[in-house]
Design an enzyme around this catalytic site. Structure first.
Site, short mmCIF file in Angstrom:
data_model
loop_
_atom_site.label_atom_id
_atom_site.label_comp_id
_atom_site.label_asym_id
_atom_site.label_seq_id
_atom_site.Cartn_x
_atom_site.Cartn_y
_atom_site.Cartn_z
N TYR A 142 0.86 -1.18 0.00
CA TYR A 142 0.00 0.00 0.00
C TYR A 142 0.90 1.23 0.00
CZ TYR A 142 -3.43 3.47 1.64
OH TYR A 142 -4.23 4.59 1.77
N ASP A 235 9.45 2.69 -0.66
CA ASP A 235 8.42 3.37 0.13
C ASP A 235 8.69 3.02 1.60
OD1 ASP A 235 4.75 3.38 0.22
OD2 ASP A 235 6.29 4.28 1.50
N LYS A 263 4.79 9.38 8.45
CA LYS A 263 4.60 8.85 9.81
C LYS A 263 5.63 9.41 10.80
CE LYS A 263 2.37 4.68 8.03
NZ LYS A 263 0.96 4.69 8.49
P1 KE4 Z 1 -0.59 8.40 4.48
O1 KE4 Z 1 -1.14 9.10 3.25
O2 KE4 Z 1 -1.64 7.57 5.19
O3 KE4 Z 1 0.17 9.32 5.41
O4 KE4 Z 1 0.54 7.36 3.96
C1 KE4 Z 1 0.20 6.42 2.98
C2 KE4 Z 1 1.15 5.24 3.08
C3 KE4 Z 1 2.17 5.13 2.16
N1 KE4 Z 1 3.05 4.10 2.22
C4 KE4 Z 1 2.95 3.15 3.19
C5 KE4 Z 1 3.94 2.03 3.21
C6 KE4 Z 1 1.92 3.23 4.16
O5 KE4 Z 1 1.82 2.27 5.11
C7 KE4 Z 1 1.00 4.29 4.12
C8 KE4 Z 1 -0.13 4.43 5.11
N2 KE4 Z 1 -0.33 3.33 6.01
C9 KE4 Z 1 -1.71 3.13 6.47
C10 KE4 Z 1 -1.82 1.86 7.33
N3 KE4 Z 1 -0.72 0.95 7.26
C11 KE4 Z 1 -2.19 4.34 7.19
C12 KE4 Z 1 -3.40 4.13 8.07
C13 KE4 Z 1 -4.67 4.65 7.44
O6 KE4 Z 1 -4.78 4.64 6.20
O7 KE4 Z 1 -5.56 5.06 8.21
#
Ligand code: KE4
Length: 420
Positions: A142, A235, A263
């Protein structure tokens, strides 16, 4: 203060599913969310005053624990000087310098406000730099919710059938392979080599549960990108500053062309970042023609919190946290097996996932074999005993430098009480 049920009923009239991010609706674990009132260290409290040992940690950012004094002091100091200027400030330089010092492959970078913005921008840069259209991504990885990545994505996207709202014309450029399947990637390059702009990969996958790269996988991706002139994008939104103080790329010894972060680098505030070789990054406006912009990019408060976080992390003992996390994860797995449950543990650094399957988990197919109902049962009974786990079996359990041995003991005791 209203209780969670009342708040959730009201929230659902205002936001889809009553949440601002789907996972928080707790549908995967057949539950309703507790509304959190405050957090400190390794604990959170809901509006009813119930206390939980927290292993979600805001989905990764709170590796120092909630309300870390150094981070909060930095944010308070910054906000009293103004919350947003829309102009350059020294804080952007301080955070960028610290990131580049710790992740040397990021010679130059751009701050944005989320991991999604970081990966979306990195993909556009790879396409603009190479003049190519296709992107290779891995099933179950993701990278945020930009259209091109919503093909067989992980995390909450894995629970949404298909990709409604994403035109086929977009995702047709997204070439898929299973994680750890180097042959499938080689085939994509053999068939499309001169039109593949990049490979984007979670160097350790955290969105189908934790799945680790098998020996040779990342090295193979590096070699293919070099051979065909495509960019390798790591990523590291999850792994950055969690898998080591230099991220997964330091731990695995592989240098990507671009890295995306999020994060942890915001210390709980909205920050994302993408960066890499100067020669590539200089293709971004205003130096080059590839465009990306953001009103709150480089926000002074978020920069101060992120900088304070990275400075604090350089004083932390990552090996000790990994050893303690390993002990917790292994003992939890043993308890589940003693209860007759199939349990496969995948762990590294301060992250782990216990899959309710007795098969090895090396890609999304293995992760999907984990019994979702069993996870829901486990989650519900742990939550009722004050242990806050990710409300989805395809996420990671995270520990922090604030978690105590007492937290871990209470967690194991709660697991011993679970009835399947
Ligand atoms: P954000 O747009 O959520 O800040 O980041 C996206 C993203 C990009 N790359 C990786 C490897 C990620 O894990 C994420 C976001 N992770 C999710 C859960 N693992 C965020 C939680 C959510 O969507 O509420």
């Amino acid at each position: 203060m209203m209780d969670s049920k009342t708040l959730y009923a009201k929230a659902q009239t205002l936001m889809p599913g009553g949440v601002n991010s789907p996972l928080r609706a707790c549908r995967y674990v057949k539950s309703e969310p507790a509304f959190i009132a405050r957090a400190e260290g390794s604990h959170v409290w809901d509006v009813e005053g119930r206390e939980y040992i927290d292993y979600v940690l805001s989905w990764g950012p709170q590796i120092l624990g909630h309300c870390d004094k150094t981070v909060n002091d930095a944010a308070h100091k910054a906000v009293d000087l103004g919350s947003s200027y829309g102009a350059p400030c020294e804080g952007e330089i301080l955070l960028a310098e610290e990131i580049s010092k710790l992740i040397p492959s990021m010679e130059m970078m751009r701050m944005v406000s989320s991991g999604t913005e970081a990966t979306m921008s990195a993909l556009r840069l790879a396409r603009g730099y190479t003049g190519r259209s296709k992107v290779v991504k891995f099933i179950g990885n993701y990278h945020g919710h930009a259209d091109s990545f919503l093909a067989a994505a992980g995390s909450a996207a894995a629970t949404v059938p298909g990709t409604p709202g994403v035109p086929e014309d977009i995702v047709k450029h997204t070439l898929l392979a299973h994680y750890n399947d180097l042959e499938a990637v080689e085939k994509h390059f053999a068939e499309n080599g001169d039109d593949i702009a990049c490979i984007i990969v979670e160097p350790a996958a955290g969105n189908m549960g934790l799945v680790l790269p098998e020996p040779g996988f990342l090295e193979g991706l590096r070699a293919l990108c070099t051979k065909y002139g495509a960019l390798l994008i790591f990523d590291e939104v999850i792994t950055g500053f969690r898998f080591s103080i230099g991220g997964a790329q330091q731990r695995f010894g592989i240098e990507p062309d671009l890295t995306t972060l999020g994060k942890i680098i915001g210390g709980g505030f909205p920050v994302g970042c993408y960066g890499g070789k100067r020669e590539i990054m200089n293709h971004m406006a205003p130096c080059g023609g590839v465009f990306q912009a953001g009103t709150l990019s480089g926000n002074p408060v978020a920069m101060a919190a992120g900088y304070a976080t990275l400075k604090r992390l350089q004083e932390c003992d990552y090996d000790a946290l990994e050893q303690r996390t390993t002990k917790l994860a292994e003992e939890l797995t043993a308890i589940l097996r003693e209860k007759g449950q199939p349990a496969t543990l995948v762990r590294m650094a301060s992250a782990f996932t216990i899959y309710f399957t007795d098969q090895p988990v090396v890609d999304q197919r293995g992760s999907a074999a984990s019994n979702a109902d069993t996870y829901a049962t486990f989650w519900q009974q742990m939550q009722a005993q004050g242990v806050n786990l990710a409300p989805a079996g395809f996420e990671c359990t995270f520990t922090s430098f604030a978690h105590t041995d007492e937290d871990f003991e209470k967690t194991l005791e709660a697991a011993r009480n679970v009835k399947f």
